[in-house]
Each structure stands twice: as structure tokens, then as C-alpha cells.
Design a protein around this motif. Structure first.
Motif, mmCIF file in Angstrom:
data_model
loop_
_atom_site.group_PDB
_atom_site.id
_atom_site.type_symbol
_atom_site.label_atom_id
_atom_site.label_comp_id
_atom_site.label_asym_id
_atom_site.label_seq_id
_atom_site.Cartn_x
_atom_site.Cartn_y
_atom_site.Cartn_z
ATOM 1 N N GLN A 133 61.480 35.357 51.275
ATOM 2 C CA GLN A 133 60.909 35.688 52.591
ATOM 3 C C GLN A 133 60.343 34.331 53.339
ATOM 4 O OE1 GLN A 133 58.630 39.311 53.128
ATOM 5 N NE2 GLN A 133 56.891 38.168 54.058
ATOM 6 N N LEU A 141 63.430 39.242 48.991
ATOM 7 C CA LEU A 141 64.169 40.325 49.697
ATOM 8 C C LEU A 141 65.588 40.788 49.329
ATOM 9 C CD1 LEU A 141 62.883 39.108 53.417
ATOM 10 C CD2 LEU A 141 61.698 40.717 51.935
ATOM 11 N N SER A 176 60.645 42.225 56.159
ATOM 12 C CA SER A 176 59.594 41.349 55.835
ATOM 13 C C SER A 176 58.611 42.242 55.109
ATOM 14 C CB SER A 176 59.037 40.875 56.798
ATOM 15 O OG SER A 176 57.938 40.090 56.770
ATOM 16 N N SER A 178 54.665 42.710 54.275
ATOM 17 C CA SER A 178 53.263 42.263 54.800
ATOM 18 C C SER A 178 52.409 41.063 53.762
ATOM 19 C CB SER A 178 51.975 43.364 55.159
ATOM 20 O OG SER A 178 51.959 44.116 53.852
ATOM 21 N N LEU A 253 67.770 38.154 58.585
ATOM 22 C CA LEU A 253 66.322 37.912 57.961
ATOM 23 C C LEU A 253 65.836 36.610 58.454
ATOM 24 C CD1 LEU A 253 67.341 38.618 54.216
ATOM 25 C CD2 LEU A 253 65.707 40.007 55.869
ATOM 26 N N GLY A 257 62.237 36.214 60.593
ATOM 27 C CA GLY A 257 61.394 35.170 60.176
ATOM 28 C C GLY A 257 60.761 34.144 61.435
ATOM 29 N N GLN A 261 55.961 37.650 63.067
ATOM 30 C CA GLN A 261 55.006 37.543 61.947
ATOM 31 C C GLN A 261 54.132 38.627 61.989
ATOM 32 O OE1 GLN A 261 55.316 34.943 64.768
ATOM 33 N NE2 GLN A 261 54.506 36.289 66.344
ATOM 34 N N TRP A 262 53.310 38.658 60.922
ATOM 35 C CA TRP A 262 52.488 39.541 60.471
ATOM 36 C C TRP A 262 51.155 39.465 61.327
ATOM 37 C CZ3 TRP A 262 53.738 44.217 58.458
ATOM 38 C CH2 TRP A 262 54.687 44.580 58.039
#
Length: 286
Positions: A133, A141, A176, A178, A253, A257, A261-262
Motif C-alpha cells: 500500500q 493489498l 486501501s 486505514s 491502486l 494512493g 488519503q485517510w
């Protein structure tokens, strides 16, 4: 002069005898296979065989009954003081990509990415080892299989999201995980609509982000075209990855990325990107 000539003749004779004996001595020297030790696991490789043999505490081990193990990779994670392993087994007894750990003193395997029987040759030639990831290389992943592996803890991760999430053409693809490992983000396709779904481990959907209407034309269609071109070039050159679906997944993927974003907030971890942010579904309590 005569004495010097005689000595030179003897040296030449000795050299010729040594040259004749040396290949025979080499042929007689036994070949010792290379063995790598990972805790109580031993992985042995013989140069005359493309397969490896796996043993645990000096007893042969065939994970899931698989007799053809191609490669074994150690992980940072441990179980009962023993390193966990990632392996790929092929053939008609093969399991595909598997996770091996010790439980109650015995090795235990769990499948991560099962072999595709309808394309066994392609799967065997290019095993699924997971895609790191972006920003969190310890998380692998497995997008085709809807799972992720935390190589630091050895935990397999999947999430409570509605619908199918496995296969080449699944309507939702895991893209993704977290930072706390409790939520997964999925790129979901439904007819002409595209969205990001944030799913929890065991309590359903926690967030939805509707993607702009031009997302497919602007981003995903070029990715799909690039994947087809790369696969076609590899087929023509007879080398490289030829599975366009797998190339497309990996490009998507990477795109996720780069664009998303988280972010931690009052609704827990949510996804932000393209100027948007996921929010809990209507009626869902934060």
C-alpha cells in the motif's frame, strides 16, 4: 641446460595430469542443496529443481497437502516465537498464495490468494504476492481477492462491505486500509456511477464518497487502455506480465494512493481526495 629442460618437461607432464584429473574430481564432489532457516522452519532449494521443500522441526511439511511449493518468503510477524511465512504452491494440489504460522506448536496455513483454476498456467507463472500500500509498505493489498495482509502483525484483513469484492470484474475493489487497520476503502462501480466506500471490519459501511461524473473518462479509462497496451506489448515480446486485468488493478491502486488519503475525524477514519471527503451514509450514526 639439459637439467632445466628435464624439469620443465616434468612440470608440463604434471600440469597435464592435473588437468585430466580435476574435472573428474569436480564431478565426484557432492552437491549440497542450499537451506535457509527461519526459526524452526527450513526451506531447501536444489539447483536441479525449480521447487523448494519445506520442513518444520526436521519434519517435512506440505501446506494444505501441496507438493509443489515454488517460493517461501519470511514475514516480520511471528506466532508462538516462530516467523510467519508467505508461500506460493502450484499444481493440481496447489493452493496459490498462502500464509503459514504456528498454532499450538504446529504449522497452520491459510489461503490468501487462491489459484484461478480457469487460468492456472497464467497464475503459476505470475504468483500473487500482494501490492504494498502506498505509504504503508507493511500492508500488502490483494485487490483481486478483497483481502489485505499486515506483514507486521500477520493479520489477514477483510471488511464488511455489501456485494462481491473478489474476482477480475468485482463491482467493488479493495484499494486501501486505514492506519488503524479497522477500515477498508473500496473503489465501487455501479453502472455509470463510481464511488469510494469506506467499510468497517464488522459493522458495515461507515462512509461514502461519490466520485465526479468525469472520473471514468478522465482517470480510469486511460488506466484501462494503458493496461491493455502493456499486456499486448508483453505478449508480443514474449516476456513480462500479460494479464491486463492484473495490470489495471495495480495501476488503479497506484492512482488511488496518489489522489486519496485517510483523515481522522469525528466520524472515524474517512477518505479524502479530489477536493471531496467520504461521509457516513444517511441514517448511519457517527
Amino acid at each position: 641446460m639439459l637439467s632445466l629442460s628435464f624439469r620443465l618437461h616434468r612440470l608440463a607432464l604434471a600440469a597435464s595430469l592435473l588437468a585430466a584429473i580435476w574435472p573428474a574430481a569436480q564431478a565426484q564432489a557432492p552437491y549440497v542443496p542450499v537451506t535457509k532457516q527461519y526459526g524452526d522452519f527450513a526451506v531447501t532449494n536444489d539447483r536441479h529443481d525449480s521447487l523448494v521443500t519445506l520442513s518444520f522441526r526436521q519434519h517435512g511439511y506440505w501446506p494444505g497437502g501441496a507438493r509443489e511449493v515454488v517460493e517461501v518468503r519470511p514475514l516480520k510477524a511471528t506466532r508462538e516465537g516462530q516467523p510467519m511465512l508467505l508461500a506460493f504452491s502450484k499444481g493440481y494440489t496447489g493452493q496459490g498464495t498462502i500464509l503459514i504460522g504456528v498454532q499450538n506448536g504446529e504449522p497452520l496455513m491459510r489461503p490468501i490468494s487462491p489459484m484461478q483454476r480457469d487460468s492456472m498456467v497464467r497464475t503459476e507463472r505470475d504468483p500473487e504476492w500482494g501490492v504494498p500500500q502506498p505509504g504503508r509498505s507493511e500492508v500488502l493489498l490483494f485487490a483481486r481477492d478483497g483481502r489485505a495482509l499486515d506483514t507486521g502483525t500477520g493479520e489477514l484483513l477483510w471488511f464488511d462491505v455489501p456485494g462481491s469484492v473478489t474476482g477480475d470484474y468485482a463491482p467493488a475493489m479493495l484499494v486501501s486500509v486505514s492506519p488503524d487497520g479497522r477500515r477498508g476503502a473500496y473503489l465501487a462501480r455501479k453502472l455509470s456511477k463510481l464511488q469510494i466506500i469506506v467499510a468497517t471490519r464488522d459493522d458495515g459501511v461507515a462512509g461514502v464518497l461519490a466520485l465526479p461524473p468525469d472520473t471514468y473518462q478522465r482517470w480510469l479509462k486511460p488506466i484501462s487502455e494503458a493496461a491493455s497496451q502493456q499486456a499486448g506489448a508483453a505478449i508480443k515480446a514474449r516476456q513480462g506480465r500479460t494479464d491486463s486485468n492484473r495490470i489495471r488493478r495495480e495501476l488503479e491502486l497506484a492512482w488511488f494512493g496518489q489522489q486519496f488519503q485517510w483523515k481522522q475525524g469525528k466520524n472515524g477514519w474517512q477518505v479524502t481526495g479530489l477536493g471531496l471527503s467520504s461521509t457516513p451514509p444517511e441514517g448511519k450514526q457517527p
